[in-house]
Design an enzyme around this catalytic site. Structure first.
Site, PDB file in Angstrom:
ATOM      1  N   GLU B 128       0.822  -1.213   0.000  1.00 26.88           N
ATOM      2  CA  GLU B 128       0.000   0.000   0.000  1.00 26.88           C
ATOM      3  C   GLU B 128       0.857   1.264   0.000  1.00 26.88           C
ATOM      4  O   GLU B 128       0.482   2.285  -0.585  1.00 26.88           O
ATOM      5  CB  GLU B 128      -0.917   0.027   1.237  1.00 26.88           C
ATOM      6  CG  GLU B 128      -2.285  -0.583   1.027  1.00 26.88           C
ATOM      7  CD  GLU B 128      -3.244   0.307   0.242  1.00 26.88           C
ATOM      8  OE1 GLU B 128      -2.910   0.716  -0.886  1.00 26.88           O
ATOM      9  OE2 GLU B 128      -4.342   0.561   0.756  1.00 26.88           O
ATOM     10  N   THR B 180      -5.359  10.018  -5.325  1.00 28.93           N
ATOM     11  CA  THR B 180      -5.378   9.984  -3.853  1.00 28.93           C
ATOM     12  C   THR B 180      -4.613  11.179  -3.302  1.00 28.93           C
ATOM     13  O   THR B 180      -5.023  11.796  -2.319  1.00 28.93           O
ATOM     14  CB  THR B 180      -4.747   8.670  -3.340  1.00 28.93           C
ATOM     15  OG1 THR B 180      -5.468   7.583  -3.918  1.00 28.93           O
ATOM     16  CG2 THR B 180      -4.852   8.566  -1.824  1.00 28.93           C
TER      17      THR B 180
END
Lengths: 305, 305
Positions: B128, B180
């Site tokens: 991640e 993001t």
């Protein structure tokens, strides 16, 4: 029935990670209140304690809450209220909440249980307004419901009673004065988003710990990077009280309400007692007078004597 | 066994009131991943989809997660990984989390289940990091545990699986790109304490609603006065999607992850379907292409095919 006596318990609000929304009830100390109906309208208050609180029903917390109930119930009954407070005003364990809740729970019984618990909190909030100047229910809700409660919202009022495991509390009240208004003024108006996230992650975990009975999780979740750093400086021996309590087995703890009281949660009465001894030793070495209490987290709020 | 195929599900993080800590797993869409051991050390990745993701194992999310596991397990085994993604990168429903979690769950099975779920999340976090640049587990945790999870802390990692009632989800993914990093940049660094309190009161109530199965409370608690006001402006038809979904019976909903996907929770599949029709009508009137999914909240995370 035209007379009733109730015991209104002390409460711990904020509970470290639940600033302005979380609270729980103690079994004691309690204020003792006897309410009597009379034909003549109006409210008469007598205090049988030494705290010197006003008996003017328009300024006394219990009187204001009672007036709110009289108005909501649209009754003309008069009341005589005798109050013997054991919860010292300004201690940070819900003294004014106990006065307000005791009054409305007693009156509700005398008029035939016309209001729900949520409605009683709403009515008691009128009394709390007199004490704190703002709409708060984080002491009122556990004082009426017992146990742990979460106030999701005050406008409209939304109270969530939380299931919880058997827990014991040690509360120490150092006899110094912190005004709620000062304790509020010391708080930042803005907080880093990063800290806010830490706070809500911990509150979410604390609620899960309560409902799952996960005591270790309760301990890990009593974290506050926002309010405690500001307020703990006002409280004598704060760090030492907590670290020595945790050494003795406390799950965690911190400031009760806006202080100066501190609370520590434990899994057993035995641990709560040894924490009491430890905290007494901390304060015993200083010149600050203190009261110290042990209680189970109460399943019941205001109860009938 | 030297080959395993897993299905790694999409996940919804933040869930309106639980920014950066709360998430839940869907039954689908899922990425399909087949992992095979080989004698030659190293990782070879093949993508059987059209998203054009890198197959360089030092930059591919699944490759990085797998490398972290190889290092932690201190093994010299090599792996071949075939990935067929159905979860579009950048959709806001945990595409990179699915890649990372699928890889480590598959590898863990092949090496004899040496890591716990919490350890697998920790390993997947390495993957991640490549995608988001920061340590986040709010998609990883539900992808591995299934259901609803709360990440109390990432440092150290502390994941709380939450019990929850049967719930259905409608997810719409408008085919627009929100990075993001942009979705993060739009957030305030500081927030009013007043808003933070609203947020944590609601998260606490949401967790109570999940564990008590109180669906109405879940609906009332999906409130966010901090992140949503900033981010919803990036998402087409946000207000209309939610208000029309609630008219059709949605409990509530909002932005999934950092968007652009939106999710709506419902008490039944029937309601979730009528919400799907309603949202399709909203987007049908615009030029924006979209995918729309219905799923139960999954009790299981990554599963073996």
């Amino acid at each position: 029935m035209n007379e009733i006596t109730v015991l209104a318990p002390a409460t711990v609000s904020n509970v470290v990670c639940g600033f302005d929304c979380l609270g729980f009830a103690l079994e004691g100390p309690c204020d003792r209140m006897t309410l009597r109906t009379r034909e003549e309208p109006g409210i008469e208050i007598k205090h049988f304690d030494t705290y010197g609180l006003t008996t003017d029903p328009t300024r006394n917390v219990a009187g204001v809450a009672l007036s709110a109930l009289i108005e909501a119930a649209q009754i003309t009954t008069g009341f005589e209220l005798e109050i013997t407070k054991s919860i010292k005003p300004g201690s940070g364990i819900g003294s004014s909440a106990a006065s307000a809740c005791g009054a409305v729970v007693a009156a509700n019984r005398l008029i035939g249980e016309r209001f729900s618990k949520a409605e009683l909190v709403e009515l008691a909030m009128a009394g709390e307004m007199v004490a704190s100047g703002s709409r708060h229910a984080d002491n009122l809700a556990p004082c009426i419901y017992g146990g742990f409660t979460l106030v999701r919202s005050t406008e409209p009022l939304d109270i969530i009673p939380l299931s919880f495991p058997e827990l014991y509390v040690t509360v120490v009240h150092p006899q110094i004065e912190i005004k709620t208004s000062d304790a509020r003024a010391i708080l930042p108006l803005e907080v880093p988003l990063h800290d806010a996230i830490i706070n809500w992650s911990n509150l979410g975990a604390f609620v899960a710990g309560l409902t799952n009975g996960d005591l270790d999780l309760l301990g890990r979740s009593m974290v506050d990077t926002i309010v405690e750093p500001a307020r703990s400086s006002l409280i004598p021996h704060f760090d030492q009280v907590r670290s020595r309590s945790i050494e003795k087995g406390a799950l965690g703890g911190g400031i009760s309400g806006s202080g100066p009281s501190m609370f520590m949660l434990s899994r057993s009465e035995k641990i709560a007692r040894s924490i009491k001894e430890e905290i007494s030793a901390v304060f015993g070495n200083s010149s600050i007078e203190f009261n110290i209490y042990i209680s189970k987290v109460a399943t019941e709020g205001v109860r009938f004597a």
